[in-house]
Every structure is written in structure tokens, then in C-alpha cells.
Scaffold this motif. Structure first.
Motif, short mmCIF file in Angstrom:
data_model
loop_
_atom_site.label_atom_id
_atom_site.label_comp_id
_atom_site.label_asym_id
_atom_site.label_seq_id
_atom_site.Cartn_x
_atom_site.Cartn_y
_atom_site.Cartn_z
N ASP A 39 6.24 3.91 -0.53
CA ASP A 39 6.20 5.01 0.44
C ASP A 39 4.89 5.06 1.20
O ASP A 39 4.86 5.39 2.39
N LEU A 40 3.78 4.76 0.51
CA LEU A 40 2.46 4.90 1.11
C LEU A 40 1.54 3.81 0.59
O LEU A 40 1.52 3.53 -0.61
N VAL A 41 0.78 3.21 1.51
CA VAL A 41 -0.25 2.22 1.14
C VAL A 41 -1.60 2.78 1.56
O VAL A 41 -1.77 3.20 2.70
N LEU A 42 -2.55 2.77 0.64
CA LEU A 42 -3.94 3.05 0.98
C LEU A 42 -4.65 1.71 1.05
O LEU A 42 -4.90 1.06 0.03
N ASP A 43 -4.96 1.28 2.28
CA ASP A 43 -5.53 -0.05 2.49
C ASP A 43 -7.04 0.06 2.67
O ASP A 43 -7.52 0.66 3.62
N THR A 44 -7.77 -0.55 1.77
CA THR A 44 -9.23 -0.55 1.82
C THR A 44 -9.79 -1.90 2.28
O THR A 44 -11.01 -2.08 2.28
N GLN A 45 -8.91 -2.82 2.67
CA GLN A 45 -9.34 -4.19 2.94
C GLN A 45 -9.28 -4.58 4.43
O GLN A 45 -10.15 -5.27 4.93
N GLY A 46 -8.21 -4.16 5.12
CA GLY A 46 -8.05 -4.55 6.52
C GLY A 46 -7.57 -5.97 6.68
O GLY A 46 -7.17 -6.64 5.72
N GLY A 47 -7.60 -6.48 7.92
CA GLY A 47 -7.26 -7.86 8.20
C GLY A 47 -5.84 -8.22 7.81
O GLY A 47 -4.90 -7.46 8.04
N THR A 48 -5.68 -9.38 7.19
CA THR A 48 -4.35 -9.85 6.80
C THR A 48 -3.74 -8.96 5.72
O THR A 48 -2.51 -8.82 5.66
N THR A 49 -4.58 -8.35 4.89
CA THR A 49 -4.05 -7.44 3.87
C THR A 49 -3.34 -6.26 4.52
O THR A 49 -2.29 -5.81 4.05
N LEU A 50 -3.91 -5.74 5.59
CA LEU A 50 -3.28 -4.63 6.31
C LEU A 50 -1.92 -5.05 6.86
O LEU A 50 -0.92 -4.34 6.69
N LEU A 51 -1.86 -6.20 7.49
CA LEU A 51 -0.59 -6.66 8.07
C LEU A 51 0.45 -6.91 6.99
O LEU A 51 1.63 -6.56 7.14
N THR A 52 0.05 -7.50 5.87
CA THR A 52 0.98 -7.73 4.77
C THR A 52 1.46 -6.42 4.17
O THR A 52 2.62 -6.31 3.75
N GLY B 261 10.26 4.05 7.19
CA GLY B 261 9.62 5.35 7.34
C GLY B 261 8.32 5.51 6.58
O GLY B 261 7.67 6.55 6.68
N GLY B 262 7.92 4.48 5.84
CA GLY B 262 6.68 4.55 5.07
C GLY B 262 5.44 4.42 5.95
O GLY B 262 5.52 4.14 7.15
N THR B 263 4.29 4.60 5.32
CA THR B 263 3.04 4.65 6.07
C THR B 263 1.95 3.84 5.37
O THR B 263 1.79 3.93 4.16
N VAL B 264 1.20 3.08 6.17
CA VAL B 264 -0.05 2.48 5.72
C VAL B 264 -1.18 3.32 6.30
O VAL B 264 -1.23 3.56 7.51
N ILE B 265 -2.09 3.74 5.43
CA ILE B 265 -3.30 4.43 5.87
C ILE B 265 -4.47 3.50 5.62
O ILE B 265 -4.75 3.13 4.48
N GLY B 266 -5.12 3.08 6.70
CA GLY B 266 -6.23 2.14 6.60
C GLY B 266 -7.57 2.84 6.75
O GLY B 266 -7.72 3.73 7.59
N VAL B 267 -8.55 2.43 5.95
CA VAL B 267 -9.87 3.04 6.03
C VAL B 267 -10.92 2.08 6.59
O VAL B 267 -12.07 2.48 6.77
#
Length: 341
Positions: A208-221, A229-235
Motif C-alpha cells: 500500500d505504501l513505500v517509504l523510500d529513503t534511497q532514490g534513484g533506481t530504488t525509487l523506480l523499482t 492506488g498505492g503510494t511511494v513517499i520519497g525523502v
């Protein structure tokens, strides 16, 4: 007082002597006992945020603190001299890498009673990131599945604990050496990013939700593992138009931000999911709720090590080198300096 300041974007931090500030009417003056070191300190140093949050030089650096109130402004009624407090000041305010810090009282909370101030200093950025991502933006609830990248880092370790408290099933990515530590924090699904394929591991567990602390290819994956309907939240970025509107940047910067995040947002739309960017804001009320969770033994910070305040340069190098388990902090209390945890 001693302080670490930035004199221009790109220059190294310089330790200097400065006058002890007086608090404004809405501020408290805190004697800093410990301050957390974060990747955002380096991002601010090199000028990554200058279009969003311009600063005046010399800029006292640092964003999070734990310490003791030594003065209160004329308009402050919630805090008294001698109280132990903690919080996050934001990017533009007077920084926390100084022996005394003037802080807007709205950004301050009473420190948890069950921790030392060195431990408390590892909480504000990590806890606010987790809180604002999982609670304020993600509305995490029982039955949700949350993926936290970097689960044994400062942010990830708190996010796992908070997501579990909110009733979520928690997946996380860590290196091989940190698998057991991630399980001890409460992660239900532990993915070794050095060996496992993220999409395959979560194929039968839509997120449902991803908290992405890495960015780059990790964010896209990460976009690939979400349910519809899910969400990635990138920091770590890139910022996106909703964030630009929220902080009120000028039209030129808004266009630049739109372009920076276009690839990620395009991919998200094609998958039927959403990408959001989070840059935390000071929030004393949330910090007070976090303190209650800490004293209830629901959340605990993970401290990799505490360095002496004079070793702030080395502490920043520790953070940038990666591989730490939890937070790096600096302290003005010689008795609180620790070996690597």
C-alpha cells in the motif's frame, strides 16, 4: 559559544566562536546536549535546497537537538527553565550544531523520560519522517502493507516500529549483515537488497505504501511493487508539483520541479500509483506524541554512535560513508561519547 557554521555553499563547515543568542518572544533558548547528524546537512551544505529554502550566511548548521531550556521568550508559556526538550528546527532556522540554540517553541517537545538526551537526539528527524510519511501523508492503518527501505538506518528503524504500531504488515530492505536486526525491530518481511529481487519477493504481497529513503533506481523499482492506488513517499527526491505548491515557491522553481519529477510521475501514472515527495517540517505536537510512544516502549531510537561535539566533521563523514546501524549524533557531554554501537 562554539558553533559549526557554513560560510558559503560548497565550503566545509567551520567551527567558530559566536555570541550566545537571546530568544525571541516566541522562542526558547536550549543548551544543546546532543544533536543528530543527517544526510540533509550535506544536501544543505552543497546548495541542493537553495532554490527552495535560501539561507543567510554564515549559517549555523544542524537540524535536530536534545537539551535543556535555559531561557524562555516573553510570549512562551508552555516551557520553563530547566526542562529537558527535543525537536527539529527546519532548514532555514538557526541550526543545532551550537552550544546554545534558539528554537521556536512550536517546534519543541518535552523529551521522553525513559531515554538519555543522547538517545533522544537521534529521534527528531527519523521520527518526524516516519510520522509525516506514515500518519500525515500515508494514513497507515491496520491491514495495510508498508515497505520501508533501509530498515536499520535512522529513519528506517523508527518507521518499522511505527508502522507495526499502526497495525501494518511491514517489509523492509537491508544488507545481509542487518537481517537479524531488522527482524528484531519487528519487520515481517526482510529483503536482502544485495541478493534478492524486490519485485519477485513482493509479488504475492502487494504494497500500500513505500517509504523510500534511497532514490534513484530504488525509487523506480518501488513503484512496481505497489497495489493499484498505492503510494511511494520519497525523502531523497525528486520534489514534485504538490510539494512545490505546498511550500509556495515561485513559478520558475515550480516549472523546474515539475521537470525534475516528470519521469517518476509518468511511470507512476502508467502503473496506476502515486509518487509524493516529503521534506519534513518542524512539529512540536507530533514530537510530543512520539515522546509518549517512546515512554510507552513502543518506539526506540537506534544510535550507532555518539561523537564529541568537536568531532562534527568526522560525524558527518560517518553518515556519508553509509553502513551505519541507526543514527550518528554529536554531544557536548564528554561522558556521553560512545564507541560504535
Amino acid at each position: 559559544m562554539k558553533a559549526f557554521v557554513l560560510e558559503k555553499y560548497g565550503s566545509p563547515l567551520r567551527q567558530t566562536e559566536m555570541p550566545v543568542p537571546s530568544p525571541a518572544p516566541h522562542e526558547v533558548l536550549v543548551r544543546m546536549v546532543a544533536s543528530g547528524i543527517n544526510h540533509a546537512d550535506e544536501r544543505l551544505r552543497v546548495g541542493e535546497f537553495k532554490a527552495l529554502f535560501p539561507v543567510s550566511f554564515p549559517k549555523v548548521m544542524g537540524g535536530e537537538f536534545a537539551g535543556v531550556v535555559v531561557k524562555v521568550g516573553a510570549a512562551v508559556t508552555d516551557f520553563t527553565i530547566g526542562e529537558t526538550v527535543y525537536g527539529y528546527v527546519g532548514l532555514s532556522a538557526a541550526g543545532t550544531l551550537s552550544e546554545f540554540v534558539p528554537v521556536d517553541a512550536r517546534a519543541v517537545a518535552r523529551a521522553p523520560e525513559s531515554l538519555s538526551l543522547v538517545e533522544v537526539a537521534g529521534l527528531p528527524v527519523a521520527a518526524l519522517t516516519a510520522w509525516q510519511a506514515l500518519v500525515d501523508m500515508g494514513h497507515t492503518a491496520e491491514g495495510h502493507t508498508v515497505l520501508v527501505h533501509g530498515g536499520t538506518g535512522g529513519v528506517g528503524s523508527v518507521a518499522i516500529q511505527l508502522a507495526k504500531h499502526l497495525g501494518a504488515t511491514v517489509a523492509t530492505t537491508v544488507s545481509t549483515k542487518n537481517i537479524d536486526a531488522a527482524r528484531e525491530l519487528g519487520a515481517d518481511i526482510v529483503i536482502d537488497y544485495t541478493r534478492d529481487d524486490l519485485v519477485q519477493r513482493l509479488d504475492s504481497t502487494p504494497v500500500d505504501l513505500v517509504l523510500d529513503t534511497q532514490g534513484g533506481t530504488t525509487l523506480l523499482t518501488s513503484l512496481e511493487v505497489l497495489r493499484s492506488g498505492g503510494t511511494v513517499i520519497g525523502v531523497t527526491g525528486p520534489p514534485e508539483p504538490m510539494f512545490a505548491r505546498r511550500i509556495g515557491v515561485n513559478p520558475v522553481v515550480r516549472l523546474a520541479i515539475r521537470a525534475m519529477s516528470a519521469r517518476v510521475r509518468r511511470r507512476a501514472r502508467a502503473l496506476g500509483v502515486t509518487y509524493r515527495f516529503l521534506l519534513i517540517a518542524p512539529d512540536g505536537a507530533a514530537m510530543q506524541k512520539v515522546a509518549e510512544l517512546v515512554d510507552d516502549r513502543i518506539l526506540r531510537p537506534i544510535i550507532d554512535r555518539a561523537r564529541a561535539f568537536d568531532e562534527t566533521h568526522e560525524a558527518l563523514d560517518d553518515v556519508l560513508a553509509g553502513g551505519t546501524r541507526g543514527k550518528i549524533v554529536v554531544t557536548t557531554d564528554p561522558k556521553s561519547v560512545t564507541a560504535r554501537g
